[in-house]
Design a protein around this motif. Structure first.
Motif, PDB file in Angstrom:
ATOM      1  N   GLY A 158       0.791  -1.219   0.000  1.00 24.10           N
ATOM      2  CA  GLY A 158       0.000   0.000   0.000  1.00 24.10           C
ATOM      3  C   GLY A 158       0.825   1.272   0.000  1.00 24.10           C
ATOM      4  O   GLY A 158       0.487   2.248  -0.675  1.00 24.10           O
ATOM      5  N   ASP A 159       1.939   1.294   0.744  1.00 27.84           N
ATOM      6  CA  ASP A 159       2.725   2.523   0.801  1.00 27.84           C
ATOM      7  C   ASP A 159       3.403   2.814  -0.521  1.00 27.84           C
ATOM      8  O   ASP A 159       3.646   3.973  -0.874  1.00 27.84           O
ATOM      9  CB  ASP A 159       3.743   2.485   1.945  1.00 27.84           C
ATOM     10  CG  ASP A 159       4.616   1.252   1.906  1.00 27.84           C
ATOM     11  OD1 ASP A 159       4.350   0.364   1.089  1.00 27.84           O
ATOM     12  OD2 ASP A 159       5.578   1.180   2.697  1.00 27.84           O
ATOM     13  N   LEU A 160       3.711   1.793  -1.307  1.00 23.59           N
ATOM     14  CA  LEU A 160       4.283   2.011  -2.632  1.00 23.59           C
ATOM     15  C   LEU A 160       3.228   2.549  -3.590  1.00 23.59           C
ATOM     16  O   LEU A 160       3.505   3.440  -4.393  1.00 23.59           O
ATOM     17  CB  LEU A 160       4.870   0.708  -3.179  1.00 23.59           C
ATOM     18  CG  LEU A 160       5.966   0.043  -2.338  1.00 23.59           C
ATOM     19  CD1 LEU A 160       6.514  -1.191  -3.052  1.00 23.59           C
ATOM     20  CD2 LEU A 160       7.093   1.027  -2.041  1.00 23.59           C
ATOM     21  N   LEU A 161       2.021   2.020  -3.507  1.00 17.28           N
ATOM     22  CA  LEU A 161       0.944   2.501  -4.374  1.00 17.28           C
ATOM     23  C   LEU A 161       0.586   3.951  -4.079  1.00 17.28           C
ATOM     24  O   LEU A 161       0.186   4.700  -4.970  1.00 17.28           O
ATOM     25  CB  LEU A 161      -0.290   1.617  -4.210  1.00 17.28           C
ATOM     26  CG  LEU A 161      -0.236   0.260  -4.921  1.00 17.28           C
ATOM     27  CD1 LEU A 161      -1.395  -0.618  -4.464  1.00 17.28           C
ATOM     28  CD2 LEU A 161      -0.294   0.452  -6.429  1.00 17.28           C
ATOM     29  N   ARG A 162       0.746   4.364  -2.835  1.00 21.52           N
ATOM     30  CA  ARG A 162       0.398   5.741  -2.492  1.00 21.52           C
ATOM     31  C   ARG A 162       1.352   6.751  -3.114  1.00 21.52           C
ATOM     32  O   ARG A 162       1.052   7.946  -3.164  1.00 21.52           O
ATOM     33  CB  ARG A 162       0.330   5.910  -0.971  1.00 21.52           C
ATOM     34  CG  ARG A 162      -1.015   5.454  -0.400  1.00 21.52           C
ATOM     35  CD  ARG A 162      -1.197   5.900   1.045  1.00 21.52           C
ATOM     36  NE  ARG A 162      -0.323   5.171   1.944  1.00 21.52           N
ATOM     37  CZ  ARG A 162      -0.619   3.969   2.443  1.00 21.52           C
ATOM     38  NH1 ARG A 162      -1.751   3.370   2.118  1.00 21.52           N
ATOM     39  NH2 ARG A 162       0.217   3.368   3.261  1.00 21.52           N
ATOM     40  N   TYR A 163       2.523   6.288  -3.579  1.00 17.85           N
ATOM     41  CA  TYR A 163       3.393   7.193  -4.331  1.00 17.85           C
ATOM     42  C   TYR A 163       2.693   7.668  -5.611  1.00 17.85           C
ATOM     43  O   TYR A 163       2.909   8.781  -6.079  1.00 17.85           O
ATOM     44  CB  TYR A 163       4.703   6.495  -4.731  1.00 17.85           C
ATOM     45  CG  TYR A 163       5.578   6.076  -3.579  1.00 17.85           C
ATOM     46  CD1 TYR A 163       5.532   6.730  -2.348  1.00 17.85           C
ATOM     47  CD2 TYR A 163       6.478   5.026  -3.721  1.00 17.85           C
ATOM     48  CE1 TYR A 163       6.346   6.347  -1.300  1.00 17.85           C
ATOM     49  CE2 TYR A 163       7.302   4.634  -2.682  1.00 17.85           C
ATOM     50  CZ  TYR A 163       7.237   5.294  -1.468  1.00 17.85           C
ATOM     51  OH  TYR A 163       8.055   4.902  -0.440  1.00 17.85           O
ATOM     52  N   LEU A 164       1.866   6.790  -6.177  1.00 22.08           N
ATOM     53  CA  LEU A 164       1.159   7.133  -7.409  1.00 22.08           C
ATOM     54  C   LEU A 164      -0.057   8.009  -7.146  1.00 22.08           C
ATOM     55  O   LEU A 164      -0.468   8.783  -8.010  1.00 22.08           O
ATOM     56  CB  LEU A 164       0.712   5.853  -8.124  1.00 22.08           C
ATOM     57  CG  LEU A 164       1.834   4.936  -8.625  1.00 22.08           C
ATOM     58  CD1 LEU A 164       1.258   3.584  -9.047  1.00 22.08           C
ATOM     59  CD2 LEU A 164       2.550   5.585  -9.795  1.00 22.08           C
ATOM     60  N   TYR A 165      -0.637   7.860  -5.950  1.00 27.49           N
ATOM     61  CA  TYR A 165      -1.872   8.586  -5.615  1.00 27.49           C
ATOM     62  C   TYR A 165      -1.713   9.282  -4.264  1.00 27.49           C
ATOM     63  O   TYR A 165      -2.353   8.913  -3.275  1.00 27.49           O
ATOM     64  CB  TYR A 165      -3.054   7.617  -5.572  1.00 27.49           C
ATOM     65  CG  TYR A 165      -3.269   6.865  -6.854  1.00 27.49           C
ATOM     66  CD1 TYR A 165      -3.959   7.445  -7.920  1.00 27.49           C
ATOM     67  CD2 TYR A 165      -2.789   5.569  -7.017  1.00 27.49           C
ATOM     68  CE1 TYR A 165      -4.160   6.753  -9.105  1.00 27.49           C
ATOM     69  CE2 TYR A 165      -2.984   4.870  -8.207  1.00 27.49           C
ATOM     70  CZ  TYR A 165      -3.670   5.471  -9.244  1.00 27.49           C
ATOM     71  OH  TYR A 165      -3.865   4.783 -10.416  1.00 27.49           O
ATOM     72  N   PRO A 166      -0.833  10.298  -4.190  1.00 25.41           N
ATOM     73  CA  PRO A 166      -0.650  10.995  -2.905  1.00 25.41           C
ATOM     74  C   PRO A 166      -1.928  11.710  -2.477  1.00 25.41           C
ATOM     75  O   PRO A 166      -2.680  12.228  -3.313  1.00 25.41           O
ATOM     76  CB  PRO A 166       0.470  11.999  -3.214  1.00 25.41           C
ATOM     77  CG  PRO A 166       0.406  12.202  -4.686  1.00 25.41           C
ATOM     78  CD  PRO A 166      -0.026  10.893  -5.264  1.00 25.41           C
TER      79      PRO A 166
END
Length: 328
Positions: free
Chosen positions: A83-91
């Motif tokens: 999840g924390d990696l995906l949030r790089y795409l959707y801050p």
């Protein structure tokens, strides 16, 4: 009467020879998209055909084509990452990183979108409408909140590269297991299949945003996926949400080296946006050359391509070769 028949036969033979010549020229043309970087890793623009030297299996080739081409890009997003990696795409409270990517394409470029975790799904067909692609990619934001997080990385982006590489080798900063499986090879393969329907005069690219981990089972291995990329002259670009190990992003780097292209780090929202900007700039300022091979063969054979410039300080990134087939 016999004279007229003879003239007709000669005209048919000449016509047939002309058609075969046209077909042979069309089939034998080898197209090589490439980009050039200087010793500091910056893109080199403004070069001409005469600045390049092409060798095929060591034999110098004559460059016949040197033209830009519009792009067809298959964007592949690994939504099975933590999840924390995906949030790089959707801050949170900010536009998604994909806005920077889509803004870099020119009118006439075409894009399609795919996602994958333990399976691959097409989000949109090819279109020249960036807004339509942005809308399809926005549907993946939900995964940024539902995927589990991994243990916090104490080094962060500012950690020393050598120390980072050693720790990566030891595996202490890698998650024990992805939240889902990751069929990276299958995703690239399906994106390449979709690109087959795009016109041959377009430059074709697969762009993958992923942690680079391959967690099967999967239907397509690295070798036959690479073979498909080379056969259809498809380049590969990657954005890695994992840190490099001594300059390599693992499987993503292997694809880029084989098919021609590059991999950029995407280990924060800021670096992902920078990676997208670099990729679209590199793709936009690529050179595209073509040549008719002076090698002949009676059997299908893999030909190695080596492109250099006349400056020893410059590096040319391109696909490693292609399969030459015998002419009928």
């Amino acid at each position: 009467m016999s004279r007229q028949i003879l003239i007709t036969v000669l005209m048919l033979i000449a016509s047939g020879s002309y058609v075969r010549s046209q077909i042979r020229t069309r089939v034998d043309l080898v197209v090589v998209p490439m980009s050039v970087k200087d010793a500091k890793g910056k893109l080199v623009t403004g070069l001409t055909k005469d600045d390049f030297i092409v060798r095929e299996d060591g034999k110098v080739q004559t460059i016949t084509n040197f033209d830009p081409q519009p792009l067809s890009v298959a964007i592949v997003v690994d939504d099975g990452m933590n999840g924390d990696l995906l949030r790089y795409l959707y801050p949170k409270l900010l536009p998604s990183a994909f806005e920077a990517l889509l803004a870099g394409f020119a009118p006439g470029d075409r894009m399609a979108a795919f996602r994958y975790d333990h399976e691959v799904a097409k989000l949109s067909d090819f279109t020249d409408d960036p807004a339509a692609i942005g809308k399809s990619l926005a549907t993946l934001e939900k995964f940024a909140e539902t995927r589990p997080n991994e243990t916090a990385d104490m080094l962060g982006e500012k950690g020393p590269r050598i120390l980072r590489s050693v720790i990566n080798l030891l595996g202490s900063t890698l998650p024990k297991e992805r939240p889902t499986k990751g069929v990276l090879n299958d995703a690239i393969y399906q994106a390449a299949i979709a690109l087959q329907s795009e016109p041959t005069e377009r430059r074709k690219i697969v762009l993958v945003i992923s942690d680079g981990q391959v967690a099967g089972p999967y239907a397509h291995a690295f070798d036959n996926t690479t073979e498909l990329l080379l056969k259809d002259r498809i380049q590969f670009y990657g954005v890695s949400t994992k840190f490099a190990t001594f300059g390599s992003y693992g499987t993503l780097t292997a694809y880029a080296r084989a098919a021609g292209g590059d991999v950029y780090p995407g280990t924060s929202a800021k670096s992902i946006e920078s990676a997208f900007s670099n990729i679209t700039e590199q793709a936009r300022y690529e050179y595209v050359l073509g040549y008719v091979s002076n090698n002949e063969t009676q059997l299908a054979v893999f030909r190695n391509i080596k492109v250099t410039t006349r400056s020893a300080s410059q590096t040319v990134l391109h696909r490693k070769g292609y399969v030459q087939y015998p002419q009928p």
